[in-house]
Design an enzyme around this catalytic site. Sequence first.
Site, PDB file in Angstrom:
ATOM      1  N   TYR A   1     -15.344  -3.545   4.818  1.00 15.95           N
ATOM      2  CA  TYR A   1     -14.839  -2.485   3.931  1.00 15.95           C
ATOM      3  C   TYR A   1     -15.769  -2.147   2.759  1.00 15.95           C
ATOM      4  CZ  TYR A   1     -10.617  -3.342   6.607  1.00 15.95           C
ATOM      5  OH  TYR A   1      -9.723  -3.479   7.644  1.00 15.95           O
TER       6      TYR A   1
ATOM      7  N   HIS B   1      -9.879   6.383   6.847  1.00 20.16           N
ATOM      8  CA  HIS B   1     -10.139   4.940   6.982  1.00 20.16           C
ATOM      9  C   HIS B   1     -11.587   4.674   6.600  1.00 20.16           C
ATOM     10  CE1 HIS B   1      -6.373   4.160   9.142  1.00 20.16           C
ATOM     11  NE2 HIS B   1      -6.633   5.249   9.850  1.00 20.16           N
TER      12      HIS B   1
END
Length: 153
Positions: A28, A105
């Site tokens: 991430y 996302h």
Amino acid sequence: MASQEALKVMVLHGPNLNLLGAREPNIYGNKSLEDINHLLMEHAGQLGVSLQIFQSNSEGALIDYLHQARQWAHGVMINPGGYGHTSIAIRDAIAAISLPVVEVHLSNVYAREEFRRHSMIAPVCQGSICGFGWYSYVLALYGLVNHLRGKEG
Ligand code: DQA
């Protein structure tokens, strides 16, 4: 979109995204949620767009924000986190509010585990962006604003 009214976009971050920067940075990235929000505010400023930004780990709170968006926003960006793969209730809320919603996302969910390859919400969203890390949010903002200003196509 009517007249010269400034565009308003609600940004929703779902569960576990409050831990960005510390959470699995190999997937991430290193930026915190605050960093990402700051970058989004900068881009929104350049685009002449107002943002309201919320994060919640709770499905019900995200649904409440989506309902709230009806009163304020012209469009919504949502990173639903894990709920994107499972939540019929969030999908129903998106369908209910009749606003363009962009699914975001950070990671490329299609290149990961099988269970992440299904989006419960994609069919009721205007579009989806994934795989560009924090820049997915920026791309989603530009895509949504372009759509709202009627310049697409
Ligand atoms: C995520 C992808 C989801 O599968 C995961 O559950 C998240 C983050 C992303 O931004 O890449 O929490 O939404």
